[in-house]
Design a protein around this motif. Sequence first.
Motif, mmCIF file in Angstrom:
data_model
loop_
_atom_site.group_PDB
_atom_site.id
_atom_site.type_symbol
_atom_site.label_atom_id
_atom_site.label_comp_id
_atom_site.label_asym_id
_atom_site.label_seq_id
_atom_site.Cartn_x
_atom_site.Cartn_y
_atom_site.Cartn_z
ATOM 1 N N SER A 4 -9.774 5.849 -1.022
ATOM 2 C CA SER A 4 -10.079 5.016 0.140
ATOM 3 C C SER A 4 -10.389 3.596 -0.276
ATOM 4 N N GLU A 5 -10.185 2.712 0.672
ATOM 5 C CA GLU A 5 -10.583 1.315 0.472
ATOM 6 C C GLU A 5 -10.840 0.710 1.846
ATOM 7 N N ARG A 6 -11.727 -0.262 1.883
ATOM 8 C CA ARG A 6 -12.011 -0.934 3.135
ATOM 9 C C ARG A 6 -10.794 -1.735 3.532
ATOM 10 N N GLY A 22 -3.525 3.458 7.344
ATOM 11 C CA GLY A 22 -4.539 2.489 7.738
ATOM 12 C C GLY A 22 -5.439 2.993 8.843
ATOM 13 N N PRO A 23 -6.478 2.221 9.162
ATOM 14 C CA PRO A 23 -7.397 2.617 10.224
ATOM 15 C C PRO A 23 -6.674 2.819 11.550
ATOM 16 N N ARG A 24 -7.011 3.915 12.221
ATOM 17 C CA ARG A 24 -6.467 4.243 13.545
ATOM 18 C C ARG A 24 -4.954 4.420 13.550
ATOM 19 N N TYR A 82 -11.625 2.257 7.191
ATOM 20 C CA TYR A 82 -11.052 2.588 5.889
ATOM 21 C C TYR A 82 -9.579 2.960 5.938
ATOM 22 N N LEU A 83 -8.881 2.534 4.903
ATOM 23 C CA LEU A 83 -7.495 2.919 4.651
ATOM 24 C C LEU A 83 -7.544 4.044 3.619
ATOM 25 N N TYR A 84 -6.691 5.042 3.793
ATOM 26 C CA TYR A 84 -6.634 6.156 2.850
ATOM 27 C C TYR A 84 -5.232 6.244 2.255
ATOM 28 N N ARG A 85 -5.169 6.602 0.983
ATOM 29 C CA ARG A 85 -3.877 6.799 0.311
ATOM 30 C C ARG A 85 -4.024 7.929 -0.692
#
Length: 134
Positions: A128-130, A97-99, A66-69
């Motif tokens: 969040s979004e994939r 973004g992821p990691r 998941y990406l978080y904003r």
Amino acid sequence: MKRLYLCFLLTAVACQPSKNDEKDQPNAYRDLLIDRMIWKKSEVANPQEKPTNRHWFTLTNTSETYLYRQIEVRFDYFDSKYHKISSSKTTIDKALGPREALSLGEIEDGPVNPTAHSATVTVVKAKSERAKPD
């Protein structure tokens, strides 16, 4: 013996994690790690000025999916006996973004409570979004 084997087999199948495992769901509180946190009171040249709270920290997205904003964080302030004396929230308007890790420069957060002795930062929520695969 066959019944015992069948019992063990059914137990093993029943204990397998489901495909809707908790880690398959976005959870900003779990996935976003705050570290290298520094809190300081700003320096003031004029005695009539009040010092302000200044924060620096690194935010790391530990999710592989998941990406978080629009990450909302809460600053909690404590006295010398570690009793919470005040709180405030702010939103970090960046995507993570992821990691990925993001070192946040100075975030100013209003006037310092004269009895404040320490501070913490906690993730409250985030959108969040994939993430799209590379």
